[in-house]
Scaffold this motif. Sequence first.
Motif, PDB file in Angstrom:
ATOM      1  N   LEU A 150       0.828  -1.202   0.000  1.00  0.00           N
ATOM      2  CA  LEU A 150       0.000   0.000   0.000  1.00  0.00           C
ATOM      3  C   LEU A 150       0.867   1.259   0.000  1.00  0.00           C
ATOM      4  O   LEU A 150       0.643   2.188  -0.780  1.00  0.00           O
ATOM      5  CB  LEU A 150      -0.935  -0.014   1.207  1.00  0.00           C
ATOM      6  CG  LEU A 150      -1.918   1.141   1.322  1.00  0.00           C
ATOM      7  CD1 LEU A 150      -2.889   1.142   0.159  1.00  0.00           C
ATOM      8  CD2 LEU A 150      -2.681   1.053   2.632  1.00  0.00           C
ATOM      9  N   CYS A 151       1.885   1.283   0.846  1.00  0.00           N
ATOM     10  CA  CYS A 151       2.768   2.457   0.928  1.00  0.00           C
ATOM     11  C   CYS A 151       3.534   2.672  -0.381  1.00  0.00           C
ATOM     12  O   CYS A 151       3.598   3.792  -0.902  1.00  0.00           O
ATOM     13  CB  CYS A 151       3.745   2.307   2.086  1.00  0.00           C
ATOM     14  SG  CYS A 151       2.953   2.308   3.698  1.00  0.00           S
ATOM     15  N   LEU A 152       4.126   1.601  -0.917  1.00  0.00           N
ATOM     16  CA  LEU A 152       4.871   1.714  -2.174  1.00  0.00           C
ATOM     17  C   LEU A 152       3.947   2.081  -3.334  1.00  0.00           C
ATOM     18  O   LEU A 152       4.331   2.846  -4.226  1.00  0.00           O
ATOM     19  CB  LEU A 152       5.597   0.400  -2.492  1.00  0.00           C
ATOM     20  CG  LEU A 152       6.837   0.081  -1.681  1.00  0.00           C
ATOM     21  CD1 LEU A 152       7.367  -1.297  -2.045  1.00  0.00           C
ATOM     22  CD2 LEU A 152       7.905   1.127  -1.899  1.00  0.00           C
ATOM     23  N   GLY A 153       2.738   1.540  -3.342  1.00  0.00           N
ATOM     24  CA  GLY A 153       1.792   1.837  -4.407  1.00  0.00           C
ATOM     25  C   GLY A 153       1.389   3.302  -4.426  1.00  0.00           C
ATOM     26  O   GLY A 153       1.319   3.920  -5.487  1.00  0.00           O
ATOM     27  N   ILE A 154       1.137   3.864  -3.251  1.00  0.00           N
ATOM     28  CA  ILE A 154       0.779   5.288  -3.175  1.00  0.00           C
ATOM     29  C   ILE A 154       1.940   6.148  -3.656  1.00  0.00           C
ATOM     30  O   ILE A 154       1.766   7.093  -4.430  1.00  0.00           O
ATOM     31  CB  ILE A 154       0.350   5.651  -1.740  1.00  0.00           C
ATOM     32  CG1 ILE A 154      -0.995   4.995  -1.416  1.00  0.00           C
ATOM     33  CG2 ILE A 154       0.272   7.161  -1.563  1.00  0.00           C
ATOM     34  CD1 ILE A 154      -1.389   5.087   0.045  1.00  0.00           C
ATOM     35  N   SER A 155       3.152   5.801  -3.222  1.00  0.00           N
ATOM     36  CA  SER A 155       4.331   6.559  -3.639  1.00  0.00           C
ATOM     37  C   SER A 155       4.554   6.460  -5.145  1.00  0.00           C
ATOM     38  O   SER A 155       4.832   7.465  -5.814  1.00  0.00           O
ATOM     39  CB  SER A 155       5.554   6.046  -2.878  1.00  0.00           C
ATOM     40  OG  SER A 155       6.721   6.676  -3.328  1.00  0.00           O
ATOM     41  N   ALA A 156       4.443   5.257  -5.702  1.00  0.00           N
ATOM     42  CA  ALA A 156       4.662   5.064  -7.135  1.00  0.00           C
ATOM     43  C   ALA A 156       3.580   5.750  -7.960  1.00  0.00           C
ATOM     44  O   ALA A 156       3.861   6.299  -9.036  1.00  0.00           O
ATOM     45  CB  ALA A 156       4.704   3.572  -7.463  1.00  0.00           C
ATOM     46  N   LYS A 157       2.348   5.746  -7.485  1.00  0.00           N
ATOM     47  CA  LYS A 157       1.259   6.415  -8.208  1.00  0.00           C
ATOM     48  C   LYS A 157       1.486   7.918  -8.244  1.00  0.00           C
ATOM     49  O   LYS A 157       1.276   8.572  -9.264  1.00  0.00           O
ATOM     50  CB  LYS A 157      -0.089   6.094  -7.575  1.00  0.00           C
ATOM     51  CG  LYS A 157      -1.272   6.692  -8.320  1.00  0.00           C
ATOM     52  CD  LYS A 157      -2.577   6.255  -7.678  1.00  0.00           C
ATOM     53  CE  LYS A 157      -3.746   6.967  -8.301  1.00  0.00           C
ATOM     54  NZ  LYS A 157      -3.814   8.373  -7.984  1.00  0.00           N
ATOM     55  N   ARG A 158       1.936   8.474  -7.136  1.00  0.00           N
ATOM     56  CA  ARG A 158       2.240   9.908  -7.107  1.00  0.00           C
ATOM     57  C   ARG A 158       3.368  10.244  -8.082  1.00  0.00           C
ATOM     58  O   ARG A 158       3.320  11.265  -8.760  1.00  0.00           O
ATOM     59  CB  ARG A 158       2.605  10.347  -5.694  1.00  0.00           C
ATOM     60  CG  ARG A 158       1.424  10.423  -4.772  1.00  0.00           C
ATOM     61  CD  ARG A 158       1.817  10.884  -3.391  1.00  0.00           C
ATOM     62  NE  ARG A 158       0.658  10.910  -2.511  1.00  0.00           N
ATOM     63  CZ  ARG A 158       0.734  10.992  -1.204  1.00  0.00           C
ATOM     64  NH1 ARG A 158       1.908  11.052  -0.610  1.00  0.00           N
ATOM     65  NH2 ARG A 158      -0.367  11.011  -0.484  1.00  0.00           N
ATOM     66  N   MET A 159       4.398   9.398  -8.124  1.00  0.00           N
ATOM     67  CA  MET A 159       5.500   9.615  -9.068  1.00  0.00           C
ATOM     68  C   MET A 159       5.000   9.556 -10.505  1.00  0.00           C
ATOM     69  O   MET A 159       5.383  10.378 -11.338  1.00  0.00           O
ATOM     70  CB  MET A 159       6.596   8.559  -8.867  1.00  0.00           C
ATOM     71  CG  MET A 159       7.471   8.782  -7.672  1.00  0.00           C
ATOM     72  SD  MET A 159       8.701   7.477  -7.434  1.00  0.00           S
ATOM     73  CE  MET A 159       9.504   7.413  -9.010  1.00  0.00           C
ATOM     74  N   ALA A 160       4.145   8.582 -10.810  1.00  0.00           N
ATOM     75  CA  ALA A 160       3.625   8.441 -12.172  1.00  0.00           C
ATOM     76  C   ALA A 160       2.732   9.625 -12.543  1.00  0.00           C
ATOM     77  O   ALA A 160       2.764  10.092 -13.686  1.00  0.00           O
ATOM     78  CB  ALA A 160       2.850   7.132 -12.302  1.00  0.00           C
ATOM     79  N   ASP A 161       1.961  10.118 -11.601  1.00  0.00           N
ATOM     80  CA  ASP A 161       1.101  11.271 -11.872  1.00  0.00           C
ATOM     81  C   ASP A 161       1.911  12.540 -12.128  1.00  0.00           C
ATOM     82  O   ASP A 161       1.476  13.414 -12.873  1.00  0.00           O
ATOM     83  CB  ASP A 161       0.124  11.502 -10.722  1.00  0.00           C
ATOM     84  CG  ASP A 161      -0.964  10.445 -10.650  1.00  0.00           C
ATOM     85  OD1 ASP A 161      -1.167   9.732 -11.656  1.00  0.00           O
ATOM     86  OD2 ASP A 161      -1.620  10.323  -9.591  1.00  0.00           O
ATOM     87  N   ARG A 162       3.079  12.645 -11.501  1.00  0.00           N
ATOM     88  CA  ARG A 162       3.953  13.800 -11.738  1.00  0.00           C
ATOM     89  C   ARG A 162       4.771  13.650 -13.008  1.00  0.00           C
ATOM     90  O   ARG A 162       5.453  14.574 -13.418  1.00  0.00           O
ATOM     91  CB  ARG A 162       4.913  13.983 -10.556  1.00  0.00           C
ATOM     92  CG  ARG A 162       4.260  14.527  -9.308  1.00  0.00           C
ATOM     93  CD  ARG A 162       5.295  14.921  -8.268  1.00  0.00           C
ATOM     94  NE  ARG A 162       6.212  13.852  -7.944  1.00  0.00           N
ATOM     95  CZ  ARG A 162       6.214  13.156  -6.810  1.00  0.00           C
ATOM     96  NH1 ARG A 162       5.320  13.429  -5.885  1.00  0.00           N
ATOM     97  NH2 ARG A 162       7.096  12.203  -6.594  1.00  0.00           N
ATOM     98  N   GLY A 163       4.743  12.456 -13.619  1.00  0.00           N
ATOM     99  CA  GLY A 163       5.499  12.216 -14.843  1.00  0.00           C
ATOM    100  C   GLY A 163       6.927  11.791 -14.594  1.00  0.00           C
ATOM    101  O   GLY A 163       7.753  11.832 -15.496  1.00  0.00           O
ATOM    102  N   GLU A 164       7.244  11.365 -13.387  1.00  0.00           N
ATOM    103  CA  GLU A 164       8.612  10.961 -13.053  1.00  0.00           C
ATOM    104  C   GLU A 164       8.873   9.496 -13.348  1.00  0.00           C
ATOM    105  O   GLU A 164       9.977   9.015 -13.141  1.00  0.00           O
ATOM    106  CB  GLU A 164       8.883  11.251 -11.578  1.00  0.00           C
ATOM    107  CG  GLU A 164       8.839  12.726 -11.246  1.00  0.00           C
ATOM    108  CD  GLU A 164       8.989  12.998  -9.762  1.00  0.00           C
ATOM    109  OE1 GLU A 164       9.124  12.038  -8.979  1.00  0.00           O
ATOM    110  OE2 GLU A 164       8.944  14.182  -9.387  1.00  0.00           O
ATOM    111  N   GLY A 165       7.888   8.766 -13.784  1.00  0.00           N
ATOM    112  CA  GLY A 165       8.063   7.357 -14.108  1.00  0.00           C
ATOM    113  C   GLY A 165       6.750   6.780 -14.568  1.00  0.00           C
ATOM    114  O   GLY A 165       5.703   7.420 -14.500  1.00  0.00           O
ATOM    115  N   GLY A 166       6.812   5.556 -15.035  1.00  0.00           N
ATOM    116  CA  GLY A 166       5.603   4.890 -15.491  1.00  0.00           C
ATOM    117  C   GLY A 166       5.113   3.905 -14.451  1.00  0.00           C
ATOM    118  O   GLY A 166       5.503   3.942 -13.291  1.00  0.00           O
TER     119      GLY A 166
END
Length: 116
Positions: free
Chosen positions: A66-82
Amino acid sequence: MADQSVTAGGAAGMQAPGGPGFGAQPPAGYGYPGGAALPSGKATASMVLGILGLVLIPIIPPIIALCLGISAKRMADRGEGGGRGQAVAGIVMGSVGIAFAVLGIIVATVQGIGAM
């Protein structure tokens, strides 16, 4: 009846360059700049830990997923990764895994109290 094979240039029997119905193909390298972003490691780890939390180990991996998913989703929304889809999958499976773990703890507690 007249011959209908007259094409560009006016000569009978001659076809336009590129063949019938096909225009010139763009040179290689055209398209979206940079291609699609690759999934981040956080998104992949979130999805894998979410699966492990549902299948094997019901307490710790769903919380991490859950923690990693929230962090990764935020990164993807900012365009920092897929990997936005993998991150969402990790969030969903982590949440379901946490709910199952809490439900299991409640059931075990109620059975333990009832056995006294």
